[in-house]
Design an enzyme around this catalytic site. Structure first.
Site, PDB file in Angstrom:
ATOM      1  N   LYS A   1      -3.405   7.016  -0.483  1.00 56.13           N
ATOM      2  CA  LYS A   1      -2.773   5.796   0.524  1.00 56.13           C
ATOM      3  C   LYS A   1      -0.844   6.933   0.796  1.00 56.13           C
ATOM      4  O   LYS A   1      -0.355   6.119   0.283  1.00 56.13           O
ATOM      5  CB  LYS A   1      -2.457   4.551   0.272  1.00 56.13           C
ATOM      6  CG  LYS A   1      -3.913   3.951   0.005  1.00 56.13           C
ATOM      7  CD  LYS A   1      -4.140   2.102  -1.092  1.00 56.13           C
ATOM      8  CE  LYS A   1      -2.899   2.139  -2.406  1.00 56.13           C
ATOM      9  NZ  LYS A   1      -3.558   1.417  -2.810  1.00 56.13           N
TER      10      LYS A   1
ATOM     11  N   THR B   1       5.257  -6.182   3.921  1.00 50.25           N
ATOM     12  CA  THR B   1       4.049  -5.168   3.739  1.00 50.25           C
ATOM     13  C   THR B   1       3.602  -5.135   2.620  1.00 50.25           C
ATOM     14  O   THR B   1       2.802  -4.399   2.041  1.00 50.25           O
ATOM     15  CB  THR B   1       3.916  -3.747   3.935  1.00 50.25           C
ATOM     16  OG1 THR B   1       5.763  -3.952   3.312  1.00 50.25           O
ATOM     17  CG2 THR B   1       4.585  -3.481   5.035  1.00 50.25           C
TER      18      THR B   1
ATOM     19  N   GLY C   1       1.852  -6.276  -0.821  1.00 48.86           N
ATOM     20  CA  GLY C   1       0.251  -6.530  -0.636  1.00 48.86           C
ATOM     21  C   GLY C   1      -1.048  -5.828  -0.188  1.00 48.86           C
ATOM     22  O   GLY C   1      -1.690  -6.094   0.302  1.00 48.86           O
ATOM     23  N   THR C   2      -0.360  -4.398   0.409  1.00 47.38           N
ATOM     24  CA  THR C   2      -1.348  -4.436   0.903  1.00 47.38           C
ATOM     25  C   THR C   2      -2.430  -3.606   0.385  1.00 47.38           C
ATOM     26  O   THR C   2      -3.287  -2.919   1.131  1.00 47.38           O
ATOM     27  CB  THR C   2      -0.921  -2.911   2.424  1.00 47.38           C
ATOM     28  OG1 THR C   2       0.399  -2.226   1.880  1.00 47.38           O
ATOM     29  CG2 THR C   2       0.534  -3.216   3.700  1.00 47.38           C
ATOM     30  N   GLY C   3      -1.635  -2.984  -0.274  1.00 46.67           N
ATOM     31  CA  GLY C   3      -2.904  -1.978  -1.154  1.00 46.67           C
ATOM     32  C   GLY C   3      -3.757  -2.806  -1.803  1.00 46.67           C
ATOM     33  O   GLY C   3      -4.919  -2.433  -1.130  1.00 46.67           O
ATOM     34  N   CYS C   4      -3.218  -4.175  -2.136  1.00 47.10           N
ATOM     35  CA  CYS C   4      -4.427  -4.812  -2.557  1.00 47.10           C
ATOM     36  C   CYS C   4      -5.446  -5.533  -1.821  1.00 47.10           C
ATOM     37  O   CYS C   4      -6.298  -5.204  -2.275  1.00 47.10           O
ATOM     38  CB  CYS C   4      -3.861  -6.684  -2.922  1.00 47.10           C
ATOM     39  SG  CYS C   4      -2.405  -5.850  -4.530  1.00 47.10           S
TER      40      CYS C   4
HETATM   41  N1  LIG Z   1       4.151  -0.463   8.145  1.00 46.91           N
HETATM   42  C1  LIG Z   1       2.477   0.144   7.488  1.00 46.91           C
HETATM   43  N2  LIG Z   1       2.073  -0.077   8.674  1.00 46.91           N
HETATM   44  C2  LIG Z   1       0.583   0.045   8.957  1.00 46.91           C
HETATM   45  N3  LIG Z   1      -0.219   0.585   8.135  1.00 46.91           N
HETATM   46  C3  LIG Z   1       0.632   0.556   6.303  1.00 46.91           C
HETATM   47  C4  LIG Z   1       1.800  -0.395   7.010  1.00 46.91           C
HETATM   48  N4  LIG Z   1       2.580   0.290   5.630  1.00 46.91           N
HETATM   49  C5  LIG Z   1       1.502   0.770   4.711  1.00 46.91           C
HETATM   50  N5  LIG Z   1       0.476   0.414   5.306  1.00 46.91           N
HETATM   51  C6  LIG Z   1      -1.043   1.193   5.214  1.00 46.91           C
HETATM   52  O1  LIG Z   1      -1.302  -0.087   4.315  1.00 46.91           O
HETATM   53  C7  LIG Z   1      -2.707   1.050   2.749  1.00 46.91           C
HETATM   54  C8  LIG Z   1      -2.178   0.475   2.158  1.00 46.91           C
HETATM   55  O2  LIG Z   1      -1.040   1.418   1.433  1.00 46.91           O
HETATM   56  P1  LIG Z   1       0.085   1.502   0.873  1.00 46.91           P
HETATM   57  O3  LIG Z   1       0.644   2.511   0.519  1.00 46.91           O
HETATM   58  O4  LIG Z   1       1.511   0.433   1.145  1.00 46.91           O
HETATM   59  O5  LIG Z   1      -0.358   0.500  -0.392  1.00 46.91           O
HETATM   60  P2  LIG Z   1       0.533   0.603  -2.279  1.00 46.91           P
HETATM   61  O6  LIG Z   1       1.993   0.791  -2.245  1.00 46.91           O
HETATM   62  O7  LIG Z   1      -0.558   0.102  -3.007  1.00 46.91           O
HETATM   63  O8  LIG Z   1       0.321  -1.143  -1.009  1.00 46.91           O
HETATM   64  P3  LIG Z   1       1.005  -2.588  -2.393  1.00 46.91           P
HETATM   65  O9  LIG Z   1       1.675  -2.343  -3.549  1.00 46.91           O
HETATM   66  O10 LIG Z   1       2.546  -2.853  -1.277  1.00 46.91           O
HETATM   67  O11 LIG Z   1       0.420  -3.503  -2.541  1.00 46.91           O
HETATM   68  C9  LIG Z   1      -2.558   1.755   3.640  1.00 46.91           C
HETATM   69  O12 LIG Z   1      -3.930   1.891   4.457  1.00 46.91           O
HETATM   70  C10 LIG Z   1      -1.412   2.976   4.320  1.00 46.91           C
HETATM   71  O13 LIG Z   1      -1.555   3.317   4.725  1.00 46.91           O
HETATM   72  C1  LIG Z   2      -0.768  -9.693  -9.362  1.00 52.26           C
HETATM   73  C2  LIG Z   2       0.146  -7.872  -8.422  1.00 52.26           C
HETATM   74  N1  LIG Z   2      -1.277  -6.896  -8.209  1.00 52.26           N
HETATM   75  C3  LIG Z   2      -0.410  -6.537  -7.888  1.00 52.26           C
HETATM   76  C4  LIG Z   2       0.255  -5.695  -6.826  1.00 52.26           C
HETATM   77  C5  LIG Z   2       0.908  -4.419  -6.143  1.00 52.26           C
HETATM   78  O1  LIG Z   2       1.072  -5.005  -4.994  1.00 52.26           O
HETATM   79  C6  LIG Z   2       1.400  -7.192  -7.602  1.00 52.26           C
HETATM   80  N2  LIG Z   2       2.749  -6.722  -6.815  1.00 52.26           N
HETATM   81  N3  LIG Z   2       0.951  -8.251  -8.118  1.00 52.26           N
HETATM   82 MG   LIG Z   3       3.427   0.274  -0.561  1.00 54.72          MG
END
Ligand SMILES: Nc1ncnc2c1ncn2[C@@H]1O[C@H](COP(=O)(O)OP(=O)(O)OP(=O)(O)O)[C@@H](O)[C@H]1O
Ligand SMILES: Cc1ncc(CO)c(N)n1
Ligand SMILES: [Mg+2]
Length: 553
Positions: free
Chosen positions: A226, A259, A261-264
């Site tokens: 990602k 943003t 929680g986007t990854g979860c």
């Molecule tokens: N500002 C943004 N606009 C559009 N898409 C985004 C943006 N930020 C993240 N994404 C998308 O969100 C998804 C999660 O990506 P990201 O790299 O942020 O994951 P992450 O760091 O594990 O997330 P988090 O730790 O915040 O839960 C990907 O599909 C990424 O392209």
């Molecule tokens: C509990 C929990 N799981 C995953 C993430 C990653 O976003 C977070 N910040 N907190």
């Molecule tokens: Mg992130």
């Protein structure tokens, strides 16, 4: 009635487009029935109308702030129409500032939760988030061997964006050696991919492709690296590798602090789509589109004083249906053979707009725009609705020129506006993030503005003189090249283009130029279908082959 009957919630399948989703209805059983008959009646009802809900089990940590972790997973699955059960691995004290504390749940109790759900509740897909220790990974692997599921989605959560550790570094080998081999997809962000690969630097999209291929060697069937945190990237790019092909998945980067929680959410949406039966790449694309839409709708939310706020997963509940109705997602390659209808030409040749649309699609048009300057509004909406049906049938996007009201009324896929029409930013606010917006641009400055306004593509021209727009100044092939090179959006060339000169346009081979838009050369002719076929074959001959190994979506 209440005193002689008892209320029982029983599943009812509604004849909808999503028949696997169950709703509840109330069933009254008279209290006078003997306990044995009541039991028999209930089990008969249950057998007759038993509905299998798509079911995701999330194995993750709780985020007290409600934006990430278990809370994000449950909301995301709910928003995707999927049931979500939860095994909690840790409780975190967390807010928009960061993580103030982590309280791991004892491994034996995680095992007990897994056992309770997996032994009883027909889980389709397991999604993992925070797995704080190697012991938890081992417990999970053992449970999955005892209770196999259809798919496993592993989000290898290690460090929160605020920099706080969520799983011990000693989990790295558990992920690589045990869990990844069982996974259908793993979804590391840049930092996690780097940690999994012993600190490899990830700064570009090609670094991400290399990382995806290296992580694939640990055994998962698919890898999604990602790029949310890719600094200096104007779009949001993720890289997907299925063991054979690397796909770059491009989305618009939403300018927002919300943003967290986007990854979860992304991993949960992938799991939800898989539980409904989607193929992997389709599931990933749907999940990415969901995250982008949710961020877009949550741009202005103000919650907490820290650097990263949560977003609203349930935005769909508050949006008018036309803003979120599943339409055709824009693909830049749709611009390849772009047909723009002209009612004057159609009536000159004695054909209706629907006949013209049908013929141009049969001939090979890849997108259609209705450009109608005379028709009364009511007739236009009726005709556009009929054209939408034809386009839907052939999976070809339909755009409306200028008239946002008509596009909303017929649920068209989008709108194309000129420099003196409604501003693209306002069109976007009215249509919502899922729709396609194009803007006519002659200059680099206009192209830049279109990008800032949230358009999806630009139409650039007039390239050659045309009878459709008599007073239009032309920019020629040189002007086209200049705008294409500077544009951050895909470009379709327009203005006086036809079978005789289309190869000159595509032959420029210039970056971002995806196709040609044509009016007279298709519609001011006797056979629309025949002309379109011929133009399509000219264009196909000019199309250079896609660069090896990497498909850009
Ligand atoms: N500002 C943004 N606009 C559009 N898409 C985004 C943006 N930020 C993240 N994404 C998308 O969100 C998804 C999660 O990506 P990201 O790299 O942020 O994951 P992450 O760091 O594990 O997330 P988090 O730790 O915040 O839960 C990907 O599909 C990424 O392209
Ligand atoms: C509990 C929990 N799981 C995953 C993430 C990653 O976003 C977070 N910040 N907190
Ligand atoms: Mg992130």
């Amino acid at each position: 009635m209440a005193s002689s009957s008892s209320l029982i919630l029983q599943p009812l399948v509604l004849p909808s487009t999503t028949p696997r989703i169950a709703f509840s209805r109330l069933v009254f059983l008279p209290r006078s029935l003997s306990p044995r008959l009541r039991a028999v009646s209930l089990s008969t009802i249950a057998m007759a109308e038993r509905t299998k809900l798509p079911h995701v089990l999330t194995v993750a940590g709780s985020d007290s702030g409600g934006g990430a972790g278990i809370q994000a997973d449950i909301k995301a699955c709910g928003a995707m129409g999927v049931y979500c059960s939860s095994v909690i691995t840790a409780v975190t004290a967390q807010n928009t500032v960061g993580v103030q504390g982590v309280h791991p749940v004892p491994e034996a109790f995680i095992e007990e939760q897994l056992n309770s759900v997996l032994s009883d509740m027909e889980v389709d897909v397991v999604k993992t988030g925070m797995l704080p220790s190697p012991g938890v990974i081992k417990v999970l692997c053992d449970s999955l061997k005892r209770f196999p599921v259809k798919a496993l989605v592993v989000d290898p959560v290690m460090v929160s964006t605020s920099g706080d550790t969520l799983s011990a570094p000693s989990t790295l080998s558990g992920y690589r050696d045990d869990l990844f081999g069982m996974a259908d997809i793993v979804t590391p962000n840049l930092k996690e991919a780097s940690a999994l690969l012993g600190g490899m630097q990830l700064q570009t999209v090609s670094d991400m492709s290399l990382a995806a291929k290296s992580i694939h060697k640990f055994g998962p069937k698919n890898v999604l690296v990602k790029g949310g945190d890719l600094s200096g990237s104007s779009d949001a790019v993720d890289v997907f590798f299925d063991g054979e092909t690397c796909y770059e998945l491009h989305g618009s980067r939403v300018q927002t602090r919300n943003t967290h929680g986007t990854g979860c959410t992304l991993a949960s949406c992938i799991a939800a789509e898989l539980s409904k039966g989607s193929p992997m790449l389709e599931a990933v694309k749907a999940a990415k589109a969901f995250v982008e839409n949710a961020l877009h709708y949550s741009k202005s939310i103000e919650l907490g004083s820290g650097p990263q706020g949560p977003f609203d997963h349930l935005f769909r509940l508050k949006s008018p249906p036309y803003n979120v109705a599943p339409g055709l997602k824009f693909q830049p390659d749709d611009l390849f053979l772009y047909a723009v209808t002209d009612s004057g030409m159609n009536s000159k040749w004695g054909r209706s707009m629907t006949d013209a649309v049908e013929a141009v699609i049969k001939g090979g048009a890849t997108i259609v725009q209705l450009r109608e300057k005379q028709m009364e509004t009511r007739e236009f909406i009726e005709t556009a609705t009929a054209c939408m049906e034809i386009c839907r049938l052939h999976k070809i996007p339909l755009l409306i020129n200028d008239r946002v009201d008509v596009a909303l009324a017929c649920n068209a896929d989008g709108v194309h506006v000129g420099q003196s029409d409604m501003q693209a930013r306002t069109v976007r606010a009215l249509l919502g993030p899922g729709k396609i917006i194009g803007v006519s641009c002659k200059t680099i400055a206009q192209a830049e503005q279109a990008w800032m306004d949230g358009a999806d593509y630009i139409g650039c021209g007039g390239v050659f003189p045309t009878s459709t727009k008599k007073d239009n100044t032309t920019i020629g092939l040189e002007g086209l090249k200049e705008v294409c090179l500077a544009s951050k959006l895909p470009v379709v060339a327009i203005g006086g283009i036809g079978i005789g000169n289309a190869n000159l346009v595509l032959g420029t081979g210039v970056k971002n130029l995806k196709g040609v838009a044509v009016v007279s050369a298709l519609f001011d002719r006797e056979s629309v279908e025949g002309e379109t076929k011929e133009l399509r074959s000219v264009l196909e001959r000019m199309l250079s082959s896609v660069s090896e190994g990497t498909v850009v979506l």
